[in-house]
Design an enzyme around this catalytic site. Structure first.
Site, PDB file in Angstrom:
ATOM      1  N   LYS A 107       0.870  -1.178   0.000  1.00  0.00           N
ATOM      2  CA  LYS A 107       0.000   0.000   0.000  1.00  0.00           C
ATOM      3  C   LYS A 107       0.900   1.219   0.000  1.00  0.00           C
ATOM      4  CE  LYS A 107      -4.543   0.420   0.421  1.00  0.00           C
ATOM      5  NZ  LYS A 107      -5.412  -0.660  -0.018  1.00  0.00           N
TER       6      LYS A 107
HETATM    7  N1  GLU Z   1      -7.247  -0.366  -3.212  1.00  0.00           N
HETATM    8  C1  GLU Z   1      -7.759  -1.672  -3.485  1.00  0.00           C
HETATM    9  C2  GLU Z   1      -7.827  -2.495  -2.214  1.00  0.00           C
HETATM   10  O1  GLU Z   1      -7.727  -1.993  -1.128  1.00  0.00           O
HETATM   11  C3  GLU Z   1      -7.050  -2.439  -4.579  1.00  0.00           C
HETATM   12  C4  GLU Z   1      -5.781  -1.899  -5.094  1.00  0.00           C
HETATM   13  C5  GLU Z   1      -5.263  -2.565  -6.338  1.00  0.00           C
HETATM   14  O2  GLU Z   1      -6.039  -2.779  -7.237  1.00  0.00           O
HETATM   15  O3  GLU Z   1      -4.072  -2.840  -6.368  1.00  0.00           O
HETATM   16  O4  GLU Z   1      -8.056  -3.669  -2.274  1.00  0.00           O
END
Ligand code: GLU
Length: 420
Positions: A107
Site C-alpha cells: 500500500k
Molecule cells: N485499493 C484496493 C484495495 O484496497 C485495490 C488496489 C489494487 O487494485 O491494487 O483492495
C-alpha cells in the site's frame, strides 16, 4: 516502538495475533509474517498554483515478497501515516493470498487532501510521487493501483511518469488505468460489484428475499456508489441510507440511487442532494436495515456500536471497518449478524487489477463480461472456502478468511527459506 507505531497498525497486528493463536504460529514466524519487508518514505516538494512550494509526505510499504511482486493501492488522504499504510499493506497480503493471487500485499500514498488541490497540483504531486518511487517499484517488483482519493487519471499519470523514465510504455506498472491506455473493462466497478455478488450469496444462504430487504451504504466513492447502484438496480434491494464525507441521508421508502449517483457526478458529493432526510452519520450505522455496507474509512464499527447494529448482513466494502473489540462483540452475535469480512468482501478490486496486470504483461484483451465472469468465479471459490472453514472449525468468518490467507503466506515462507 517501531516506525509503524500507529493505532491502525496496532489494530492489524491485534487481528493477526488472533489468527496466529488460532493457527498456533510460533513467535519467530509471527514477527516475520507481521512486519513489512520493505518500507519507503519520501518528501515531495510541489509548486502550487499561487507560486508557493508545498512539501508532502509519501509512503509505500511492501509487506512481503514471498509469493511474487507486491500489489496494492495508493491512497491520498490528509492523515495518512507510515503505520496506517503498513496496516493497509498487511491487509492486502491476506486479501491477495485468500484470492490465491501471486502477490504480496502493498500500500502507498500521500498525506494530502486531493479535494483541496487543483488539477494541475494533483498532477504534479502524483507525478512527483511516482518519480520518487521509481527505484522501488516495477511490473515484477511492486504494482500500484487506485485506493481512496485516487482515480483512473492519477493512475494514468503514474504510468506515464514511469514510462517516460524507461523510454517505452510500461502499462503493467499500474492497474486501474483508463481503458484507453491499457486499463481493463470493469476495473472501476469491480470492488462494488464484488461486494454485491457476495451480499447476494449471503442472502441466498440466509434465505432472505432481496425484494423485501433494505440496505444502508456508508461511503459513496468508487466502492459505495457502485455497490448501492448494484443493490438497487440488479439485486432489487431497497437502499434506505447513503452517506459520504459531507452528509448522511435516509429515506425509509428508498433513495433514488441513480439520481444520487448523477448528482455526485455533477456536484462532486452528496451535500446538496435533497431527496432524503439528513441523519447523524454515526446513528445511520445503527439504524434498522437488512444489509449494512461500510465502504468508507476504517474503525467505524467499534465497541460503541457493535452491539447496537440492527443489520442481518454486515458487508465490509472498506478496509478495516471493524475493530477487534467490535469483532469480539459480533462473535457473540454469530447467528444474528452475518459478517462478510473486508479481505473477502472488497477483494473484487485487486482481483480485476490482477487481470489488468496479466493483460498488460501478455498484451491480452478481455471483454467486460469475461472479466466479470472470472471475477465472480474467484469470489465464489473464496466465499465457499471461508464459509466452510468457519463452519468446520467453529470460528468467525473473519478468522476463517484471514487464516486461509495467513496459512498460504506461511507455507510459501517455509518452502522458500528465510529471505523473502
Ligand atoms: N485499493 C484496493 C484495495 O484496497 C485495490 C488496489 C489494487 O487494485 O491494487 O483492495
Amino acid at each position: 516502538m517501531t516506525i509503524y507505531h500507529d493505532e491502525v497498525f496496532q489494530m492489524a497486528c491485534d487481528q493477526f495475533q488472533v489468527i496466529a493463536d488460532y493457527l498456533n504460529i510460533e513467535k519467530n514466524d509471527r514477527d516475520r509474517l507481521m512486519y513489512p519487508k520493505r518500507s519507503v518514505a519520501v518528501t515531495l516538494p510541489v509548486h502550487m498554483d499561487d507560486g508557493s512550494t508545498n512539501t508532502y509526505q509519501g509512503y509505500r510499504v511492501q509487506h512481503h515478497l514471498t509469493l511474487g511482486p507486491t500489489k496494492g493501492g495508493t491512497r491520498f488522504a490528509p492523515t495518512l501515516s507510515m503505520g496506517e499504510t503498513a496496516a493497509l499493506a498487511m491487509w492486502m497480503s491476506w486479501k491477495c493470498a485468500l484470492a490465491n493471487l501471486p502477490y504480496g500485499g502493498a500500500k502507498g500514498g500521500i498525506a494530502c487532501d486531493p479535494s483541496k488541490l487543483s488539477r494541475r497540483e494533483l498532477e504534479a504531486v502524483s507525478r512527483r510521487y511516482m518519480q520518487e518511487m521509481i527505484p522501488f517499484v516495477g511490473p515484477h517488483t511492486d504494482i500500484m493501483g487506485p485506493d481512496m482519493g485516487t482515480n483512473e487519471q492519477v493512475m494514468a499519470w503514474f504510468m506515464d511518469t514511469y514510462s517516460m523514465y524507461t523510454g517505452y510504455t510500461v502499462n503493467e506498472i499500474v492497474t486501474g488505468k483508463p481503458v484507453s491506455i491499457g486499463g481493463t473493462e470493469g476495473r472501476r466497478e469491480a470492488t462494488g460489484r464484488g461486494v454485491v455478488y457476495l451480499i447476494d450469496r449471503a442472502m441466498d444462504i440466509l434465505k432472505m428475499n432481496p425484494e423485501k430487504c433494505t440496505a444502508i451504504v456508508q461511503g459513496f466513492g468508487n466502492v459505495g456508489s457502485v455497490a448501492a447502484l448494484a443493490l438497487a438496480m440488479k439485486s432489487g434491494v431497497k437502499v434506505t441510507g447513503i452517506s459520504d464525507a459531507t452528509v448522511a441521508l435516509y429515506n425509509p421508502d428508498g433513495i433514488d440511487i441513480v439520481a444520487a449517483d448523477r448528482h455526485v457526478l455533477k456536484k462532486g458529493n452528496l451535500r446538496a442532494f435533497t431527496e432524503a432526510d439528513r441523519v447523524d452519520p454515526n446513528e445511520m450505522l445503527e439504524m434498522k436495515c437488512d444489509i449494512l455496507v461500510p465502504s468508507a474509512v476504517d474503525r467505524v464499527i467499534n465497541e460503541k456500536n457493535a452491539e447496537k447494529l440492527q443489520c442481518r448482513i454486515l458487508a465490509e466494502g472498506a478496509n478495516g471497518p471493524t475493530t477487534p473489540e467490535a469483532d469480539l462483540l459480533l462473535n457473540k452475535r454469530f447467528g444474528e449478524v452475518f459478517v462478510i469480512p473486508d479481505i473477502l468482501c472488497n477483494a473484487g478490486g485487486v482481483i480485476v487489477s490482477y487481470f489488468e496486470w496479466v493483460q498488460g504483461l501478455q498484451s491480452f484483451l478481455w471483454t467486460e463480461s469475461e472479466v466479470t465472469d472470472k471475477l465472480f468465479r474467484i469470489l465464489e471459490h473464496s466465499f465457499v472456502q471461508v464459509i466452510k472453514r468457519a463452519k468446520d472449525h467453529k470460528v468467525s468468518h473473519r478468522t476463517a478468511a484471514m487464516a486461509i490467507g495467513v496459512e498460504r503466506v506461511m507455507k510459501a515462507k517455509h518452502a522458500r527459506g528465510l529471505f523473502p
